[in-house]
Every structure is written in structure tokens, then in C-alpha cells.
Design an enzyme around this catalytic site. Structure first.
Site, PDB file in Angstrom:
ATOM      1  N   ASP A 102       4.595  30.719 136.797  1.00 14.72           N
ATOM      2  CA  ASP A 102       3.238  30.313 137.275  1.00 14.72           C
ATOM      3  C   ASP A 102       2.883  28.963 137.681  1.00 14.72           C
ATOM      4  O   ASP A 102       3.732  27.988 137.262  1.00 14.72           O
ATOM      5  CB  ASP A 102       2.405  30.630 136.164  1.00 14.72           C
ATOM      6  CG  ASP A 102       2.376  32.000 135.652  1.00 14.72           C
ATOM      7  OD1 ASP A 102       2.951  32.914 136.393  1.00 14.72           O
ATOM      8  OD2 ASP A 102       2.004  32.334 134.315  1.00 14.72           O
TER       9      ASP A 102
HETATM   10  N1  URA Z   1       5.093  34.370 131.577  1.00 12.09           N
HETATM   11  C1  URA Z   1       4.301  33.821 131.902  1.00 12.09           C
HETATM   12  O1  URA Z   1       3.029  34.129 131.355  1.00 12.09           O
HETATM   13  N2  URA Z   1       4.104  32.761 132.960  1.00 12.09           N
HETATM   14  C2  URA Z   1       5.335  32.311 133.632  1.00 12.09           C
HETATM   15  O2  URA Z   1       5.294  31.568 134.433  1.00 12.09           O
HETATM   16  C3  URA Z   1       6.686  32.987 133.207  1.00 12.09           C
HETATM   17  C4  URA Z   1       6.517  33.918 132.078  1.00 12.09           C
END
Ligand code: URA
Length: 232
Positions: A102
């Protein structure tokens, strides 16, 4: 592969530009001899503008992704590709991220132009563990580890339960979570389901591959030994 095509596929410029670069003598071997378009010189012995060529097809890159960067080639704002040389965006085959992090997750992010390798890493058969360092808004309630490891946890709007995931509690608001799959926003959604909120999230490992020696915003090309660590 012909030199013009090789250079164009590495993103140095169009075929026409690469023909001109060769004509201008910007492409040489390590002894400074100008190369012709039909040269059969090994990849590692070719210099472009006195610099060794970028890695050949089959490259795998580990980046220490900073917060605020998006895993995309064309979104608005700061992109993880902005941290690589511009020409990497023009490579053929394309350089893709292996999975995504993310925008507000930092840490270990892999890229490759090798589709077989990409599938090997993400394939459930390979079962590559991904380790996340999690900071939470509120103290954990004590039920998380059993729930996450149960193999029965269902996330909202999903049909299949999550695979067992291991939780190491570091203190009330810090934990290390090991996942064996990669669903959308998985870590954040798992903790949200326990009534908590992830305030900081960083991926510290993919398999046994860590970010040792790769500072935030930096990246490195993986050696064969590094690549093997992903599966060990
Ligand atoms: N889980 C999440 O919530 N975000 C990420 O970027 C990776 C795993």
C-alpha cells in the site's frame, strides 16, 4: 540479440536513437573499442556512455520502499518507479512489482521482468512467508494470535478463510505478523476485524530475504544467492 534491439529493450532509447548512439561511438567494450551494430560482445562487457549496461532480462530488484509511494506505473503522485532510473520504465519485457505494498506501507518490495520468477514467488505452492512489522493504535486484546493462526478467519466480502498466519507479540501495540498469502490490505483488514487500527506497517522480510544493507528509498539487484533466500 542485435545490439540496437538489446539497448532499446533496456530502455536506453528508441531503436533509431540506439543506431545513432552506436554511430557516435557511445557504445564500447571494456577496452574502449567502439562496437558496431552486429557486435556479439557479452552483455557484461558492453558499456554505454562509459557505464556498464543495466542488468539483462531476468533481473530481480529489492527496494526498501518509503511511505507515500504507490506501486504503479501511472497513478498520480509519487511512484515506486520514480526511485529507479527513468529508463527502467521503458524496459521490455516490463519491470513489474512482485505483489504490491500500500501507499502507506514501507519496506521490502520486489521487482522483476521475469514472469516465471514472479509466479514462482506469488504461487501458493511456493508458500513464501512475508513478515510485517505492525504498530497499532490500541493495545491488542489477546485473542489475535489464536484467531490469525486458526485458518478459519474470514475477512469481509471474501469467500475463503485466511491461511494460518503467525503473530509474535512484541508489546501491547507492536507485533510481527507472518503471512503466507497476499490479499488486498490484508494486514490492516485482519487487525480491523479485531477492533484495532494499524498506524504503521512495514514489510521486513520476504522468505529469508531481509533489507539488510538497503536503506530507505534505495534498491539493489539481487544475486542468485539473494534470490534463493526468498524460497528458503
Ligand atoms: N497488508 C496490508 O494491509 N498492506 C500492505 O501493504 C501489505 C499487506
Amino acid at each position: 540479440m542485435r545490439l540496437v534491439k538489446l539497448l532499446a529493450n533496456l530502455g536506453y532509447g528508441s531503436r533509431k536513437e540506439m543506431q545513432q548512439a552506436i554511430r557516435h561511438g557511445w557504445v564500447t567494450d571494456r577496452d574502449g573499442n567502439q562496437l558496431k551494430a552486429d557486435a556479439k560482445t557479452d552483455h557484461e562487457d558492453i558499456l554505454f556512455d562509459d557505464e556498464p549496461l543495466d542488468p539483462a532480462h531476468g533481473v530481480v530488484i529489492l527496494m526498501n520502499k518509503p511511505l507515500g509511494y504507490v506501486c504503479s506505473t501511472k497513478d498520480q503522485g509519487r511512484l515506486v518507479y520514480d526511485l529507479l532510473p527513468d529508463r527502467f520504465r521503458m524496459r521490455k519485457p516490463v519491470l513489474s512489482t512482485i505483489g504490491r505494498l500500500d501507499k502507506e506501507t514501507s519496506g521490502a518490495l520486489l521487482f522483476t521482468d521475469d514472469g516465471t520468477f514472479l509466479h514462482q514467488v506469488i504461487s501458493p505452492k511456493s508458500n513464501v512467508p512475508k513478515v510485517y512489522e505492525v504498530t497499532l493504535d490500541r493495545p491488542m486484546n489477546g485473542s489475535e494470535a489464536a484467531l490469525f493462526t486458526s485458518g478459519e478467519m474470514m475477512l469481509e466480502n471474501e469467500q475463503k478463510p485466511l491461511k494460518p498466519a503467525e503473530l509474535d507479540v512484541i508489546n501491547e501495540t507492536h507485533a510481527r505478523l507472518t503471512l503466507h498469502e497476499g490479499r488486498y490490505h490484508q494486514v490492516r483488514r485482519m487487525f480491523a476485524a479485531t477492533g484495532n487500527h494499524v498506524t504503521d506497517l512495514a514489510r521486513s522480510r520476504v522468505g529469508a530475504l531481509t533489507l539488510e544493507g538497503v536503506d530507505e528509498g534505495q534498491w539493489k539487484v539481487l544475486t542468485e544467492e539473494d534470490k534463493a533466500l526468498i524460497f528458503s
